[in-house]
Write a protein that holds these residues in place. Sequence first.
Motif, PDB file in Angstrom:
ATOM      1  N   PRO A   1      33.869  39.906  41.271  1.00 46.74           N
ATOM      2  CA  PRO A   1      34.364  39.021  42.348  1.00 46.74           C
ATOM      3  C   PRO A   1      35.717  38.393  42.032  1.00 46.74           C
ATOM      4  CG  PRO A   1      32.500  38.031  41.195  1.00 46.74           C
ATOM      5  CD  PRO A   1      32.589  39.431  40.732  1.00 46.74           C
ATOM      6  N   VAL A   2      35.994  38.184  40.742  1.00 48.50           N
ATOM      7  CA  VAL A   2      37.300  37.637  40.361  1.00 48.50           C
ATOM      8  C   VAL A   2      38.410  38.619  40.722  1.00 48.50           C
ATOM      9  CG1 VAL A   2      38.740  36.910  38.404  1.00 48.50           C
ATOM     10  CG2 VAL A   2      36.343  36.193  38.528  1.00 48.50           C
ATOM     11  N   ILE A   3      38.178  39.892  40.398  1.00 51.38           N
ATOM     12  CA  ILE A   3      39.166  40.930  40.705  1.00 51.38           C
ATOM     13  C   ILE A   3      39.330  41.070  42.216  1.00 51.38           C
ATOM     14  CG2 ILE A   3      39.783  43.355  40.434  1.00 51.38           C
ATOM     15  CD1 ILE A   3      39.866  41.715  37.863  1.00 51.38           C
ATOM     16  N   MET A   4      38.216  40.957  42.951  1.00 50.39           N
ATOM     17  CA  MET A   4      38.287  41.054  44.410  1.00 50.39           C
ATOM     18  C   MET A   4      39.107  39.904  44.995  1.00 50.39           C
ATOM     19  SD  MET A   4      36.884  43.805  45.388  1.00 50.39           S
ATOM     20  CE  MET A   4      36.914  43.436  47.128  1.00 50.39           C
ATOM     21  N   LEU A   5      38.929  38.710  44.460  1.00 48.07           N
ATOM     22  CA  LEU A   5      39.713  37.570  44.937  1.00 48.07           C
ATOM     23  C   LEU A   5      41.191  37.741  44.609  1.00 48.07           C
ATOM     24  CD1 LEU A   5      37.416  34.526  44.105  1.00 48.07           C
ATOM     25  CD2 LEU A   5      38.137  35.290  46.366  1.00 48.07           C
ATOM     26  N   LEU A   6      41.478  38.301  43.424  1.00 48.21           N
ATOM     27  CA  LEU A   6      42.872  38.572  43.061  1.00 48.21           C
ATOM     28  C   LEU A   6      43.502  39.540  44.051  1.00 48.21           C
ATOM     29  CD1 LEU A   6      45.364  38.588  41.190  1.00 48.21           C
ATOM     30  CD2 LEU A   6      44.214  40.356  39.842  1.00 48.21           C
ATOM     31  N   LEU A   7      42.807  40.627  44.364  1.00 49.18           N
ATOM     32  CA  LEU A   7      43.335  41.617  45.307  1.00 49.18           C
ATOM     33  C   LEU A   7      43.500  41.013  46.692  1.00 49.18           C
ATOM     34  CD1 LEU A   7      41.262  44.756  44.207  1.00 49.18           C
ATOM     35  CD2 LEU A   7      43.639  44.209  43.650  1.00 49.18           C
TER      36      LEU A   7
ATOM     37  N   VAL B   1      42.754  27.763  47.254  1.00 48.23           N
ATOM     38  CA  VAL B   1      41.345  28.099  47.454  1.00 48.23           C
ATOM     39  C   VAL B   1      40.932  29.252  46.549  1.00 48.23           C
ATOM     40  CG1 VAL B   1      39.679  29.046  49.110  1.00 48.23           C
ATOM     41  CG2 VAL B   1      41.235  27.224  49.807  1.00 48.23           C
ATOM     42  N   ILE B   2      41.779  30.262  46.456  1.00 49.67           N
ATOM     43  CA  ILE B   2      41.463  31.414  45.612  1.00 49.67           C
ATOM     44  C   ILE B   2      41.371  31.008  44.150  1.00 49.67           C
ATOM     45  CG2 ILE B   2      42.439  33.569  44.697  1.00 49.67           C
ATOM     46  CD1 ILE B   2      43.372  34.211  47.522  1.00 49.67           C
ATOM     47  N   ILE B   3      42.289  30.167  43.684  1.00 49.00           N
ATOM     48  CA  ILE B   3      42.259  29.725  42.287  1.00 49.00           C
ATOM     49  C   ILE B   3      40.996  28.915  41.999  1.00 49.00           C
ATOM     50  CG2 ILE B   3      43.372  28.140  40.657  1.00 49.00           C
ATOM     51  CD1 ILE B   3      46.046  29.152  41.650  1.00 49.00           C
ATOM     52  N   LEU B   4      40.612  28.030  42.933  1.00 47.67           N
ATOM     53  CA  LEU B   4      39.393  27.243  42.745  1.00 47.67           C
ATOM     54  C   LEU B   4      38.161  28.143  42.699  1.00 47.67           C
ATOM     55  CD1 LEU B   4      40.126  24.209  45.110  1.00 47.67           C
ATOM     56  CD2 LEU B   4      40.175  24.234  42.611  1.00 47.67           C
ATOM     57  N   MET B   5      38.110  29.130  43.576  1.00 49.30           N
ATOM     58  CA  MET B   5      36.969  30.035  43.592  1.00 49.30           C
ATOM     59  C   MET B   5      36.919  30.881  42.328  1.00 49.30           C
ATOM     60  SD  MET B   5      36.781  31.320  47.579  1.00 49.30           S
ATOM     61  CE  MET B   5      35.317  32.296  47.249  1.00 49.30           C
ATOM     62  N   ILE B   6      38.077  31.351  41.863  1.00 46.56           N
ATOM     63  CA  ILE B   6      38.119  32.143  40.634  1.00 46.56           C
ATOM     64  C   ILE B   6      37.614  31.327  39.449  1.00 46.56           C
ATOM     65  CG2 ILE B   6      39.714  33.140  38.935  1.00 46.56           C
ATOM     66  CD1 ILE B   6      41.314  34.280  41.241  1.00 46.56           C
ATOM     67  N   SER B   7      38.049  30.066  39.363  1.00 51.17           N
ATOM     68  CA  SER B   7      37.618  29.222  38.243  1.00 51.17           C
ATOM     69  C   SER B   7      36.105  28.990  38.280  1.00 51.17           C
ATOM     70  CB  SER B   7      38.367  27.894  38.268  1.00 51.17           C
ATOM     71  OG  SER B   7      38.079  27.176  39.449  1.00 51.17           O
ATOM     72  N   GLU B   8      35.531  28.836  39.488  1.00 52.86           N
ATOM     73  CA  GLU B   8      34.087  28.637  39.607  1.00 52.86           C
ATOM     74  C   GLU B   8      33.327  29.917  39.245  1.00 52.86           C
ATOM     75  OE1 GLU B   8      32.240  25.989  40.269  1.00 52.86           O
ATOM     76  OE2 GLU B   8      33.976  24.660  40.380  1.00 52.86           O
TER      77      GLU B   8
END
Length: 225
Positions: A62-68, A36-43
């Motif tokens: 938001p990408v950095i936030m999803l990574l954390l 889910v995180i990878i899909l959201m990051i790509s979007e």
Amino acid sequence: MLIGIVRTIILYLIIVLVLRVMGKRQIGQLQPFELVIILMISELAVIPSQDSGIPLIAGLFPVIMLLLLGLAISELALKSEKARGIICGTPTILINKGQIMEDQLRKLRYNLSDLLEQLRAKNMFNIADVDYAILETNGQLSVIPKSDKRPATPHDLKLQIAGDGMPLALIMDGEIQKKNLEKSGVDIIWLEKEIKKANISNIKQVFFASIDSQQKLYIQKKNAK
């Protein structure tokens, strides 16, 4: 145009770095929260690359936030067995002592066709040969054949087999791999002699060469153009 290209390249490099930080697992090995995180990051990465009006930093936030968030969840799952069960789920036994667990199949919405397909992928073509089949949390099926259907091992035959060790690539596309050469215990002089024994006059003509723990050299010559 040029700004868009530069932004896209920067975003690409950052996303690759983010995925490297998250780990090296393949798509089929990801846990649901990781996918889910990878899909959201790509979007999210597409938005600043398409709209130059969005500051690059704002698009990356938001990408950095999803990574954390992904790293925090992974750390929590690593430290707590209970949290890991909630986040990642638990393995499910689909075949128990040769008996198909119908209730588990219904619970997971996993039909018999899916089960048979996964068994065939594990070279188990007869369900009567299966002792246990376990659906792992990443969706992969682990299969344990019945004892009389398992291949014989050297231990079963009471044979003492020397370990093969890790083969080392010494030459790749005509280039000597210096680090592997140092680890192998041979030197360039020995390697050149062995190359000549194989009727190859120059190392540049070697496409691939590797050495095993028994000092046996495998050589493949480049195809003539």
